[in-house]
Scaffold this motif. Structure first.
Motif, PDB file in Angstrom:
ATOM      1  N   GLU A 141      14.203   0.891  10.651  1.00  0.00           N
ATOM      2  CA  GLU A 141      14.018   2.329  10.431  1.00  0.00           C
ATOM      3  C   GLU A 141      15.247   2.946   9.765  1.00  0.00           C
ATOM      4  OE1 GLU A 141      11.281   5.564  11.001  1.00  0.00           O
ATOM      5  OE2 GLU A 141      11.059   3.441  11.486  1.00  0.00           O
ATOM      6  N   ALA A 182       6.629   4.315  19.324  1.00  0.00           N
ATOM      7  CA  ALA A 182       6.199   4.960  18.083  1.00  0.00           C
ATOM      8  C   ALA A 182       7.362   5.539  17.295  1.00  0.00           C
ATOM      9  CB  ALA A 182       5.177   6.060  18.404  1.00  0.00           C
ATOM     10  N   ASN A 236       8.495   2.877  14.647  1.00  0.00           N
ATOM     11  CA  ASN A 236       7.575   1.980  13.946  1.00  0.00           C
ATOM     12  C   ASN A 236       7.205   2.394  12.523  1.00  0.00           C
ATOM     13  OD1 ASN A 236       5.648   3.972  14.244  1.00  0.00           O
ATOM     14  ND2 ASN A 236       4.489   2.923  15.830  1.00  0.00           N
ATOM     15  N   GLY A 237       8.142   3.031  11.823  1.00  0.00           N
ATOM     16  CA  GLY A 237       7.861   3.423  10.436  1.00  0.00           C
ATOM     17  C   GLY A 237       7.514   2.246   9.544  1.00  0.00           C
ATOM     18  N   LEU A 279       5.661  -0.205  10.155  1.00  0.00           N
ATOM     19  CA  LEU A 279       4.237  -0.530  10.242  1.00  0.00           C
ATOM     20  C   LEU A 279       3.438   0.276   9.227  1.00  0.00           C
ATOM     21  CD1 LEU A 279       3.607  -0.781  14.094  1.00  0.00           C
ATOM     22  CD2 LEU A 279       4.112  -2.599  12.457  1.00  0.00           C
ATOM     23  N   ASP A 280       3.841   1.531   9.015  1.00  0.00           N
ATOM     24  CA  ASP A 280       3.183   2.349   7.993  1.00  0.00           C
ATOM     25  C   ASP A 280       3.375   1.749   6.608  1.00  0.00           C
ATOM     26  OD1 ASP A 280       2.106   4.190   9.659  1.00  0.00           O
ATOM     27  OD2 ASP A 280       3.264   5.901   8.930  1.00  0.00           O
ATOM     28  N   THR A 281       4.615   1.435   6.288  1.00  0.00           N
ATOM     29  CA  THR A 281       4.873   0.930   4.929  1.00  0.00           C
ATOM     30  C   THR A 281       4.217  -0.429   4.714  1.00  0.00           C
ATOM     31  OG1 THR A 281       6.976  -0.059   5.634  1.00  0.00           O
ATOM     32  CG2 THR A 281       7.042   2.189   4.795  1.00  0.00           C
ATOM     33  N   TYR A 282       4.108  -1.214   5.783  1.00  0.00           N
ATOM     34  CA  TYR A 282       3.449  -2.516   5.673  1.00  0.00           C
ATOM     35  C   TYR A 282       1.953  -2.351   5.435  1.00  0.00           C
ATOM     36  CZ  TYR A 282       1.451  -6.924   7.431  1.00  0.00           C
ATOM     37  OH  TYR A 282       0.724  -8.088   7.582  1.00  0.00           O
ATOM     38  N   GLN A 283       1.316  -1.501   6.225  1.00  0.00           N
ATOM     39  CA  GLN A 283      -0.130  -1.341   6.122  1.00  0.00           C
ATOM     40  C   GLN A 283      -0.543  -0.493   4.923  1.00  0.00           C
ATOM     41  OE1 GLN A 283      -1.376  -3.667   7.810  1.00  0.00           O
ATOM     42  NE2 GLN A 283      -2.524  -2.711   9.473  1.00  0.00           N
ATOM     43  N   LEU A 284       0.390   0.284   4.404  1.00  0.00           N
ATOM     44  CA  LEU A 284       0.064   1.155   3.273  1.00  0.00           C
ATOM     45  C   LEU A 284       0.637   0.629   1.953  1.00  0.00           C
ATOM     46  CD1 LEU A 284       0.571   4.611   5.031  1.00  0.00           C
ATOM     47  CD2 LEU A 284      -1.566   3.357   4.623  1.00  0.00           C
ATOM     48  N   LYS A 285       0.835  -0.684   1.898  1.00  0.00           N
ATOM     49  CA  LYS A 285       1.122  -1.393   0.644  1.00  0.00           C
ATOM     50  C   LYS A 285       2.447  -0.990   0.000  1.00  0.00           C
ATOM     51  CE  LYS A 285      -2.472   0.241  -1.465  1.00  0.00           C
ATOM     52  NZ  LYS A 285      -2.750   1.281  -0.484  1.00  0.00           N
ATOM     53  N   SER A 286       3.519  -0.933   0.776  1.00  0.00           N
ATOM     54  CA  SER A 286       4.789  -0.520   0.196  1.00  0.00           C
ATOM     55  C   SER A 286       5.866  -1.589   0.340  1.00  0.00           C
ATOM     56  CB  SER A 286       5.251   0.796   0.829  1.00  0.00           C
ATOM     57  OG  SER A 286       6.393   1.292   0.154  1.00  0.00           O
TER      58      SER A 286
END
Length: 702
Positions: free
Chosen positions: A230, A261, A264-265, A267-274
């Motif tokens: 993070e 939570a 866990n930023g 996880l966002d970038t992983y699941q949102l293709k970044s």
């Protein structure tokens, strides 16, 4: 003349002086209790010892309390919540949502006085612990590092031996009881080829500027790993995170040590293709190689073992040589280890037998459910290092959990060494329900240490009164009389908090539509944290105790508790009507007999975890709690004396209004005892059970 001048030195006063000055002959100071570590657990125990007027000393290697928090977490934000407002004035209830305060009698020493942040800064914790020690005048020897601990057998000692502590200056200290609260301080490391090239969480830079434009590999998948990610997420080319296990989210597992939570930023970038990624592999199967440009490559240890020793790192086979879709084919600029912490066993002599030798035993000391060492009587493990008792099950590894387990240990010690019985409140039986309701709705220890600490109610002779014991280690229930000084001769209740069997799981949707129930008849299906009552006719054996459900499981034979009126507290979310499917109301209603569900088969006696409340119950208690249907004949051996064994196949005939004082509801299946818990003369045998959809007859106690 010279002899006469020297003579006084060897007379009685001079001899005593020589012995006192000779370090090998001097007697080390002896305390009843020694506490290692002035962190939260050590200070909490010191508080209880001081309040009890005991002889103790705390040894702390740093100049101030809370030395761990001066360095960790590295990025300074705690993940223990500091909820300053609950809308309640009840101090015990508010502690349910205060994860940082220690227990004391001084309201000034609540953590909310030290930070306004929901996730406070670690420096506030250091300041808080310092004030806690100073304000209460706790006896702490600072700048004292205990370098070695061993035993000295002595039959006169409380436990048959004294603990011998040697500090960094060679000074020796003795104590009868040793309370170890040093936490987990040794970084966990995995040995694999190239591990010497890895930076540790404990020493890696925390300045994002040092990571600009870099490819970073993080080993680990806990909060320290995600905390590190993070911090640098916005400046790196990409971050890959490697671990042998999948991500465990705390909101899905209900375990506060899993990923929170706030961190866990990635996880966002992983699941949102970044570009960032999560990878699963056992580190022991990998190798990290450094090339001529200083970049790090990940390969399989198998390839490294096949290569001859004279080959350079640039010549070693890499997975991408055969597979151009290998996830880690791009070299890394940095590899960071974030694999958690282990207990420091190095200062303890092997005679103490703290280490079991297995993988789990390398992380935590070997202790009993009473937090006493299995290898050395009188040695107790407190705080984070005691989490082996409830690892990944409850909150014993965190301040909001171990502040209660420390108090439980102190109560055990008070009885063992000072003949002070476990605190208990004696009340008339008419206050049984209200006492349970109050604790379930308000108590913080039960709430935080669910499945580990339970309240115990000891019935007095003829069930006219009871003793209420709070927060006893449930796995030590078989030894309750020995450990507490209280007698369990006439039956006992155990009040525990448990989650339902479907509350979490790796492949479960924790937000499924029917995750909560809203009717009293369905309370036994609750997936959320809820109270469960067990009744034992006698103290159970160790085997019976081990059959009790361990969090996160839930046995079939448990009884959700619902208070008869609103108490202003909070209890398990959404188990009783009327309640919204997504709200967390206090319990209302009445006690339910979960075994009395018409659509559920009655278990055999072998399936019972002890003798549960409700099979046949004392008449007076049935009046206080509720009418219950007697259990099936196969459980007759568990029933209180005087109850006929065929009562399970008898039917209760509804009494007249003159008998009961009120008209019994109609249209319900007639089962259970009569009003007031009395067994009426109108019972008669029956061969069938209630039809589906019917409910218990008889007036419900208010």
């Amino acid at each position: 003349m010279g002899l006469s001048a020297a003579a006084p030195l060897w007379g009685p006063p001079g001899l005593l002086l020589a012995i006192a000055l000779h370090p090998a002959l001097s007697v080390p100071p002896r305390r009843d209790y020694c506490v290692l570590g002035a962190g939260p657990a050590g200070l909490q125990m010191a508080y209880f010892l001081q309040r009890a007027g005991r002889d103790y000393e705390v040894f702390e290697r740093a100049p101030r309390p809370g030395s761990f928090f001066t360095r960790y977490p590295r990025h300074r934000k705690l993940i223990s919540i500091n909820k300053r407002y609950t809308g309640k004035a009840n101090a015990e209830f508010n502690l349910r949502h205060d994860w940082n305060s220690l227990l004391s009698h001084d309201p000034r020493l609540l953590f909310r006085q030290y930070s306004r942040a929901y996730f406070p800064d670690a420096r506030d914790m250091v300041r808080y612990l310092g004030d806690f020690a100073d304000t209460l005048g706790l006896r702490v020897q600072y700048n004292t590092t205990i370098a070695h601990v061993t035993l000295d057998k002595d039959r006169r000692a409380w436990n048959g031996h004294y603990f011998i502590l040697t500090d960094q200056k060679g000074q020796v200290h003795q104590c009868s009881v040793l309370l170890v609260a040093t936490g987990l301080s040794v970084p966990n490391q995995v040995d694999f080829p190239g591990s010497e090239n890895v930076e540790g969480y404990e020493s890696v830079s925390i300045d994002p500027e040092d990571f600009i434009g870099q490819n970073v590999l993080i080993l680990g998948r806990g909060n320290s790993a995600f905390e590190t990610a993070e911090n640098i997420l916005g400046v790196t080319n990409f971050i890959h995170m490697l671990s042998r296990s999948r991500v465990r989210l705390s909101w899905a597992t209900h375990y506060v040590g899993d990923l929170r939570a706030i961190n866990n930023g990635l996880l966002d970038t992983y699941q949102l293709k970044s570009l960032d990624g999560l990878l699963e592999s056992d580190l022991r199967d990998l190798a990290i190689l450094k090339d001529s440009k200083g970049k790090f490559h990940v390969t399989l240890k198998f390839f490294l073992e096949e290569a001859s020793t004279n080959q350079s790192a640039d010549a070693i086979t890499l997975p991408q040589d055969d597979n151009d879709n290998f996830a880690m084919r791009v070299p890394y600029d940095r590899v960071i280890r974030c694999l958690g912490w282990n207990f420091d066993f190095s200062i303890f002599n092997k005679s103490l037998r703290l280490n079991s030798g297995n993988a789990f035993g390398k992380k935590y000391p070997l202790i009993r459910a009473s937090y006493e060492s299995k290898g050395s009587r009188g040695l107790f493990i407190l705080g984070t290092a005691s989490h082996s008792v409830d690892y990944r099950k409850s909150a014993g590894g965190f301040i909001h959990g171990f502040r209660y387990t420390v108090r439980a240990v102190h109560r055990l010690l008070e009885h063992r060494h000072h003949s002070v019985a476990w605190p208990a409140t004696e009340l008339p039986i008419t206050q049984l329900t209200s006492s349970i309701v109050r604790r379930v709705n308000e108590a913080s220890g039960l709430y935080q240490m669910f499945g580990v600490l339970a309240d115990v109610i000891l019935l007095k002779e003829n069930a006219m009164a009871f003793e209420y014991l709070e927060e006893f280690p449930i796995q030590m229930l078989a030894q309750l009389e020995t450990l507490t000084g209280r007698k369990a001769r006439h039956g006992l209740f155990v009040i525990n908090m448990e989650y339902g069997r479907n509350f979490s799981g790796p492949d479960k949707d924790v937000f499924f539509d029917d995750r909560s129930v809203g009717h009293t008849e369905d309370a036994w299906q609750s997936n959320f944290l809820h109270p469960v009552i067990y009744y034992y006719r006698y103290l159970p054996t160790g085997e019976q105790v081990s059959a009790l459900p361990q969090p996160p499981s839930l046995a079939a034979l448990t009884w959700p508790l619902s208070p008869p009126h609103r108490t202003g507290g909070e209890v398990p979310p959404c188990t009783l009507a009327p309640a919204s499917a997504h709200s967390h109301p206090p319990h209302r209603g009445r006690l339910l007999n979960r075994l009395d569900r018409p659509d559920r088969a009655h278990p055999t006696s072998e399936a019972l975890p002890g003798e549960l409340f409700g099979h046949r119950f004392a008449k007076l208690l049935c009046r206080v709690l509720l009418p219950v249907r007697p259990h099936a004949p196969e459980a007759a051996t568990l029933l209180p004396a005087g109850v006929p064994e065929d009562a399970g196949t008898r039917e209760y005939q509804e009494p007249s209004a003159a008998q009961s004082g009120e008209q019994a509801p109609t249209g319900r299946c007639p089962h259970g005892q009569g009003p007031g818990g009395q067994q009426p003369a109108s019972w008669r045998p029956r061969a069938t059970r209630c039809p589906p959809g019917s409910r218990a007859s008889g007036p419900v106690p208010r």
